[in-house]
Every structure is written in structure tokens, then in C-alpha cells.
Design a protein around this motif. Sequence first.
Motif, PDB file in Angstrom:
ATOM      1  N   TRP A   1       8.369  69.965 102.676  1.00  0.00           N
ATOM      2  CA  TRP A   1       9.480  71.007 103.197  1.00  0.00           C
ATOM      3  C   TRP A   1       8.974  72.382 103.274  1.00  0.00           C
ATOM      4  N   MET A   2       8.259  72.837 102.406  1.00  0.00           N
ATOM      5  CA  MET A   2       7.969  74.307 102.009  1.00  0.00           C
ATOM      6  C   MET A   2       7.173  74.669 103.303  1.00  0.00           C
ATOM      7  N   ARG A   3       6.524  73.399 103.855  1.00  0.00           N
ATOM      8  CA  ARG A   3       5.525  74.022 105.086  1.00  0.00           C
ATOM      9  C   ARG A   3       6.264  73.757 106.577  1.00  0.00           C
ATOM     10  N   HIS A   4       7.357  73.207 106.210  1.00  0.00           N
ATOM     11  CA  HIS A   4       8.089  73.022 107.438  1.00  0.00           C
ATOM     12  C   HIS A   4       8.793  74.465 108.306  1.00  0.00           C
ATOM     13  N   ASP A   5       8.302  74.409 109.554  1.00  0.00           N
ATOM     14  CA  ASP A   5       8.505  75.728 110.273  1.00  0.00           C
ATOM     15  C   ASP A   5      10.047  75.895 110.083  1.00  0.00           C
ATOM     16  N   VAL A   6      11.007  75.292 110.736  1.00  0.00           N
ATOM     17  CA  VAL A   6      12.324  75.545 110.509  1.00  0.00           C
ATOM     18  C   VAL A   6      13.029  75.460 109.185  1.00  0.00           C
ATOM     19  N   ILE A   7      12.594  74.739 108.169  1.00  0.00           N
ATOM     20  CA  ILE A   7      13.128  75.055 106.965  1.00  0.00           C
ATOM     21  C   ILE A   7      12.511  76.490 106.423  1.00  0.00           C
ATOM     22  N   HIS A   8      11.361  76.697 106.751  1.00  0.00           N
ATOM     23  CA  HIS A   8      11.062  78.130 106.330  1.00  0.00           C
ATOM     24  C   HIS A   8      11.968  79.148 106.793  1.00  0.00           C
ATOM     25  N   CYS A   9      12.474  78.992 108.354  1.00  0.00           N
ATOM     26  CA  CYS A   9      12.970  79.948 108.954  1.00  0.00           C
ATOM     27  C   CYS A   9      14.615  80.131 108.343  1.00  0.00           C
ATOM     28  N   TYR A  10      14.940  78.722 107.912  1.00  0.00           N
ATOM     29  CA  TYR A  10      16.319  78.744 107.238  1.00  0.00           C
ATOM     30  C   TYR A  10      16.206  79.456 105.790  1.00  0.00           C
ATOM     31  N   GLU A  11      15.141  79.392 105.192  1.00  0.00           N
ATOM     32  CA  GLU A  11      15.167  79.693 103.870  1.00  0.00           C
ATOM     33  C   GLU A  11      15.394  81.364 104.175  1.00  0.00           C
ATOM     34  N   ALA A  12      14.563  82.165 104.802  1.00  0.00           N
ATOM     35  CA  ALA A  12      14.653  83.499 105.142  1.00  0.00           C
ATOM     36  C   ALA A  12      16.145  84.075 105.677  1.00  0.00           C
ATOM     37  N   ILE A  13      16.649  83.377 106.596  1.00  0.00           N
ATOM     38  CA  ILE A  13      18.029  83.588 107.035  1.00  0.00           C
ATOM     39  C   ILE A  13      19.127  83.299 105.676  1.00  0.00           C
ATOM     40  N   ALA A  14      18.847  82.126 105.125  1.00  0.00           N
ATOM     41  CA  ALA A  14      19.750  82.218 104.110  1.00  0.00           C
ATOM     42  C   ALA A  14      19.579  82.977 102.912  1.00  0.00           C
ATOM     43  N   PHE A  15      18.409  83.632 102.576  1.00  0.00           N
ATOM     44  CA  PHE A  15      18.264  84.584 101.645  1.00  0.00           C
ATOM     45  C   PHE A  15      19.154  85.853 102.200  1.00  0.00           C
ATOM     46  N   PHE A  16      19.081  86.037 103.490  1.00  0.00           N
ATOM     47  CA  PHE A  16      19.846  87.348 103.745  1.00  0.00           C
ATOM     48  C   PHE A  16      21.281  87.353 103.796  1.00  0.00           C
TER      49      PHE A  16
ATOM     50  N   CYS B   1      23.536  79.451 108.871  1.00  0.00           N
ATOM     51  CA  CYS B   1      21.946  79.617 108.356  1.00  0.00           C
ATOM     52  C   CYS B   1      21.369  78.321 109.040  1.00  0.00           C
ATOM     53  N   VAL B   2      21.851  77.010 109.009  1.00  0.00           N
ATOM     54  CA  VAL B   2      21.084  75.822 109.330  1.00  0.00           C
ATOM     55  C   VAL B   2      20.720  75.824 110.841  1.00  0.00           C
ATOM     56  N   VAL B   3      22.013  76.259 111.587  1.00  0.00           N
ATOM     57  CA  VAL B   3      22.080  76.370 113.209  1.00  0.00           C
ATOM     58  C   VAL B   3      20.909  77.298 113.670  1.00  0.00           C
ATOM     59  N   ALA B   4      21.179  78.522 112.905  1.00  0.00           N
ATOM     60  CA  ALA B   4      20.222  79.848 113.320  1.00  0.00           C
ATOM     61  C   ALA B   4      18.872  79.523 113.478  1.00  0.00           C
ATOM     62  N   ALA B   5      18.487  78.857 112.351  1.00  0.00           N
ATOM     63  CA  ALA B   5      16.890  78.596 112.208  1.00  0.00           C
ATOM     64  C   ALA B   5      16.355  77.710 113.241  1.00  0.00           C
ATOM     65  N   VAL B   6      17.315  76.889 114.059  1.00  0.00           N
ATOM     66  CA  VAL B   6      16.833  76.042 114.868  1.00  0.00           C
ATOM     67  C   VAL B   6      16.657  76.788 116.246  1.00  0.00           C
TER      68      VAL B   6
END
Length: 294
Positions: free
Chosen positions: A176-191, A270-275
Motif C-alpha cells: 500500500w505504501m507503494r500504491h500511487d493513489v494511496i500515496h496521494c490520499y496520504e498527502a491530502i489527508a495530512f493536509f 480525501c478518498v475521492v480527491a486522491a483519485v
Amino acid sequence: MLAVLKILPNEFAPAYIKALFRFNHPRPPRYRDLHVPWSLRKWYVGNCSIGDLSLLGGVPLRDLLKEHTLLHFFNDLALSKHQRGESVDDSTIASSPVMHLPRQQAFLCPCCVENDIDRFGRSYWHADHQLPGIYECPTHEGASLRAVDNWDHQEFWFSPGEIQLESFVQPGWLEWMRHDVIHCYEAIAFFMARWEGNLNRHDLVPLFRSRLSKFGVRSDLPHFVMSKYPDAWLESLIASWNKTVTSPRYGLTALSNTFGINRARRVFVCVVAAVLWPTPTEGIAALTALDITD
């Protein structure tokens, strides 16, 4: 009279309450066998209001809510005054994930444990590590978070340094750490977990539909979003706010339906925006452009 224990940067509020207890009652409890009178534990865990916590930790209420809880992440798109720390409704805050562990395990970063001990003299639980769906430390890029099984939140009676030998990493988390969409979700979630702006569902719906059309999809946002995430990741994420959900498909659809009753949560955004956006920067820029804060 309680001895003062300063709350440290990003220290998770529920864990700080227990660290404060340990600081004032130095006899350490044994692992999984806590010799702490329930009457005392109840005061610290159940009866300590968010206002008391602000005074004990020496942190302004607004900063406490933003930096040391997950209140913004789990609350409505538009924050009320007490959610921003401008006024306090203890009963509302106490019943929200602000004072509870929102994941099935508590998470720690071994690199943070070492750095915190060197810098502050003690290790502590970070609020950012407890964000649902996060498996990589935001401070140490590439460092996997490690989990400790949650047995009625008792793990927070111990510092991460004391308990990290019991921690573990599941194989799927590294993928999951290497998954592009999850990585994008993480950055948006932290913000979004720290952002004090406000969104309106009536603005978000057309924005999401416009972005969805760029993928050649006219409707069915939940199913399109779900197709971009691993099922197991979605299941663990959704379980953070709805323990009764038995499948990712049901959970995300049910959450998206909350737009209809004006109760959509930021975690869903966050889940939607990452996609829908190719990078976290573009997604965050699009969302913050809709800020309706006066």
C-alpha cells in the motif's frame, strides 16, 4: 496538585492524558496488567475535558484541537465554532473520535521513537500516525508505521518506546505504501487533518462530477473511486468510522450518500480527491479554492 507535563508536538491527546497520569504516578504498570485504580483512570480518561487538557498541556485550545486530535479529519465539511476551538462543547467533543482511537491498532514509527527520545527525553504517540489509511510516516519518507494491537485502548498507557517490541508490520501495508493513489490520499489527508477551512457539499458535487467526466465516467462516483483502491485498504479505512460495515462497496456507497443529508466527512473528500486529481498538490488546490470561511 498535578505535576505539569508539557504536551509535545503532534502528541495524540488521548495518549497524552495517560502519559500525564504516568508522570504523576511513576510506578509503571505491567504490560497488559495495569495496576491503576479505576477511579483514577476514569478521571484521566473519561472526566478530563478538552478544556482541562488545554490547560494541563499548556497549549491554546485551538492549537490543541488542530495539532493533537483528529477532530478536523472526522468532522463535517464546515467546522462549527467549537470544532475550531473558538468555543467549547465538551459533550460533543468527548463523543467524537477526538478522544478515541479511530483505528483497530495504535501506530508508531521507530524512527520517531528514537528521535523523540533524543530530542525530548521521552517517546510519545503521534496524532498523524493514527490517521486512518496511513501506513507511512509523514516525517520519515519510506519508513513504514508499525502497529500495536488495540485491547480497549490500553496500549496508550505505555510509551511507544516501551511497547515497540510488540509492534508489527503486515505484508500488505508495504504494498500500500507503494500504491500511487494511496500515496496521494496520504498527502491530502495530512493536509485536511489540520486545515481549518470550510467546504460546502453544493460546491463539491459539481466539482467532483466535472473531474469524473474527464475519465469518461458520467456517474457512479463511489464505484469508480473504489476501483482505484485495494479492497483490503478500503475495508480497513471504512472500519475506522463504521465498525458494522462488512464490505468496502457498501461502506463507501453509504458514506457518499451522506452528501444528501449534509453530513459528508472530510475523510470521504480525501478518498475521492486522491483519485480525481493526478497529484496531491492539484487536489488540495482545487479543494481549498472552494473555502467558504468568512
